[in-house]
Write a protein that holds these residues in place. Structure first.
Motif, PDB file in Angstrom:
ATOM      1  N   VAL A 117      -3.908 -16.807  12.274  1.00  0.00           N
ATOM      2  CA  VAL A 117      -3.365 -15.537  11.783  1.00  0.00           C
ATOM      3  C   VAL A 117      -2.062 -15.779  11.027  1.00  0.00           C
ATOM      4  O   VAL A 117      -1.828 -15.225   9.945  1.00  0.00           O
ATOM      5  N   THR A 123      -1.324  -9.041   3.361  1.00  0.00           N
ATOM      6  CA  THR A 123      -2.270  -8.014   2.946  1.00  0.00           C
ATOM      7  C   THR A 123      -1.759  -7.325   1.683  1.00  0.00           C
ATOM      8  O   THR A 123      -0.569  -7.357   1.387  1.00  0.00           O
ATOM      9  N   SER A 126      -2.833  -2.304   2.262  1.00  0.00           N
ATOM     10  CA  SER A 126      -2.072  -1.653   3.341  1.00  0.00           C
ATOM     11  C   SER A 126      -0.576  -1.789   3.126  1.00  0.00           C
ATOM     12  O   SER A 126       0.184  -0.832   3.292  1.00  0.00           O
ATOM     13  N   MET A 285       3.185  -8.643   7.342  1.00  0.00           N
ATOM     14  CA  MET A 285       1.778  -8.335   7.568  1.00  0.00           C
ATOM     15  C   MET A 285       0.895  -9.485   7.080  1.00  0.00           C
ATOM     16  O   MET A 285       1.312 -10.293   6.260  1.00  0.00           O
ATOM     17  N   LYS A 286      -0.321  -9.529   7.596  1.00  0.00           N
ATOM     18  CA  LYS A 286      -1.290 -10.555   7.217  1.00  0.00           C
ATOM     19  C   LYS A 286      -2.604  -9.904   6.779  1.00  0.00           C
ATOM     20  O   LYS A 286      -2.962  -8.822   7.256  1.00  0.00           O
ATOM     21  N   SER A 287      -3.320 -10.572   5.887  1.00  0.00           N
ATOM     22  CA  SER A 287      -4.505  -9.990   5.274  1.00  0.00           C
ATOM     23  C   SER A 287      -5.780 -10.342   6.029  1.00  0.00           C
ATOM     24  O   SER A 287      -6.117 -11.514   6.185  1.00  0.00           O
ATOM     25  N   LEU A 288      -6.485  -9.314   6.488  1.00  0.00           N
ATOM     26  CA  LEU A 288      -7.811  -9.521   7.062  1.00  0.00           C
ATOM     27  C   LEU A 288      -8.834  -9.732   5.953  1.00  0.00           C
ATOM     28  O   LEU A 288      -9.751 -10.551   6.071  1.00  0.00           O
ATOM     29  N   LEU A 311      -7.815 -12.416  14.780  1.00  0.00           N
ATOM     30  CA  LEU A 311      -7.618 -11.834  13.456  1.00  0.00           C
ATOM     31  C   LEU A 311      -7.806 -10.316  13.491  1.00  0.00           C
ATOM     32  O   LEU A 311      -7.009  -9.561  12.936  1.00  0.00           O
ATOM     33  N   HIS A 315      -4.851  -7.492  13.073  1.00  0.00           N
ATOM     34  CA  HIS A 315      -5.012  -6.545  11.967  1.00  0.00           C
ATOM     35  C   HIS A 315      -4.846  -5.113  12.439  1.00  0.00           C
ATOM     36  O   HIS A 315      -4.109  -4.320  11.844  1.00  0.00           O
ATOM     37  N   GLN A 316      -5.540  -4.762  13.519  1.00  0.00           N
ATOM     38  CA  GLN A 316      -5.460  -3.385  14.021  1.00  0.00           C
ATOM     39  C   GLN A 316      -4.058  -3.069  14.520  1.00  0.00           C
ATOM     40  O   GLN A 316      -3.532  -1.968  14.285  1.00  0.00           O
ATOM     41  N   GLN A 318      -1.154  -4.404  13.543  1.00  0.00           N
ATOM     42  CA  GLN A 318      -0.196  -4.259  12.440  1.00  0.00           C
ATOM     43  C   GLN A 318      -0.380  -2.930  11.711  1.00  0.00           C
ATOM     44  O   GLN A 318       0.590  -2.328  11.243  1.00  0.00           O
ATOM     45  N   LEU A 319      -1.618  -2.432  11.625  1.00  0.00           N
ATOM     46  CA  LEU A 319      -1.841  -1.141  10.976  1.00  0.00           C
ATOM     47  C   LEU A 319      -1.161  -0.019  11.762  1.00  0.00           C
ATOM     48  O   LEU A 319      -0.511   0.863  11.186  1.00  0.00           O
TER      49      LEU A 319
END
Length: 342
Positions: A117, A123, A126, A285-288, A311, A315-316, A318-319
């Motif tokens: 991750v 990302t 987002s 943030m990181k990109s899924l 991952l 992702h969830q 960070q959103l």
């Protein structure tokens, strides 16, 4: 009678505000993959379909992205340099420390997933949306996220080879073949898309739904394929409630440390408020969307099956967290100073 439709519409709007249909789709793909393992005969066909979908996705990315945006992003060296350092230096260091700390508690596979991750690019959609809500530097966010993903085509595979080659043993080892796969499956289609961009870029941008459909469909396909393969191999036998709790907590710590580092790091650099917001929401943030295809290309199936779970969890998380931060920052007075600590 006339008020009921309005109430129903209001309830649906409220539900959609807090429940992302795409996240629901990912969870459904996870559940179906757990209860419905793909037979060995069909798995090879599904792998080929997934590879084609990934290549098509990056071809569309290249065709959609105006080349001038890449060059324009290089003008603000302080912001863009900070974003790259946060994404490809600070994040991996924190991820490496957390992965080493929780490895004995969650197992090698999940620990590798947490490390993976931290090695991904930022990302795009987002981060830009949240930056807009928070009244940050939207142009800087677009450019920064774009450059992060372009640089990530080379940086992420190299980081994976350098930091993860010894993290997985046997069939899960990461080798140079993974870098070759990334070059052929991800970077080559992106370059072809860039070459075609002057002719088809406008058409692709006007039909955003096409890229979105391929984007989300590819992610769902990767999730289902990886999880179903893990089910067939009996990997989930060791996934206890305690492991899940440690995983969620570790992802939360990783996110919290990086959000704090980017926010206060921006203050130390003397960035204006709008650029601090951009550094926070792009650098934290990181990109899924990019991460899963990269992980699929770089990692063997045995490793990918377990890496998918961290991952998706990160992702969830960070959103949810970044949406709250963006709304709070967006509600601050327009003249708020970065030194106010907000």
């Amino acid at each position: 009678m006339t008020r009921r439709p309005g109430r129903s519409s209001s309830l649906w709007t409220h539900v959609r505000r807090w429940v992302d249909p795409f996240v629901v789709g990912i969870l459904l793909a996870l559940l179906v993959g757990i209860v419905l393992p793909v037979p060995d005969g069909a798995r090879g066909v599904l792998d080929v379909v997934t590879d084609v979908a990934i290549a098509l996705l990056f071809l569309l990315y290249g065709a959609r992205l105006p080349t001038r945006e890449i060059w324009r992003s290089l003008t603000n060296w302080r912001l863009q340099g900070s974003l790259l350092v946060a994404t490809f230096v600070a994040f991996p260091l924190v991820g490496l420390a957390i992965s080493a700390a929780v490895g004995p508690l969650v197992g090698q596979g999940i620990a590798v997933g947490l490390l993976c991750v931290s090695l991904l690019p930022s990302t795009v959609n987002s981060a830009v949306a949240f930056t807009s809500v928070a009244r940050g530097d939207v142009a800087g966010a677009i450019c920064g996220a774009t450059v992060s993903n372009v640089v990530g085509m080379v940086a992420t595979p190299l980081l994976v080879l350098g930091l993860m080659s010894g993290a997985a043993a046997g069939d899960g080892a990461v080798g140079a073949d993974g870098l070759q796969t990334v070059l052929l499956q991800l970077l080559a289609p992106l370059v072809v898309g860039q070459l075609l961009q002057p002719w088809v870029g406008g058409l692709v941008r006007r039909h955003k739904g096409l890229t979105t459909a391929v984007d989300r469909g590819t992610i769902l396909l990767i999730v289902f394929t990886a999880i179903s393969g893990a089910t067939a191999e009996g990997i989930w036998a060791d996934m206890t409630v305690g492991v899940v709790l440690v995983l969620v907590g570790s992802a939360g710590v990783l996110l919290a440390v990086m959000l704090a580092a980017t926010w206060w790091g921006g203050r130390a650099l003397g960035l204006p408020r709008d650029q601090r917001v951009t550094l926070l929401l792009v650098g934290g943030m990181k990109s899924l969307a990019t991460g899963l295809p990269m992980a699929s290309a770089l990692l063997p199936a045995a490793t990918l099956a377990v890496v998918v779970v961290p991952l998706v969890v990160f992702h969830q998380l960070q959103l949810v967290v970044c949406s709250v931060l963006a709304r709070r920052l967006g509600q601050e007075p327009a003249g708020v100073s970065p030194d106010s600590g907000g």
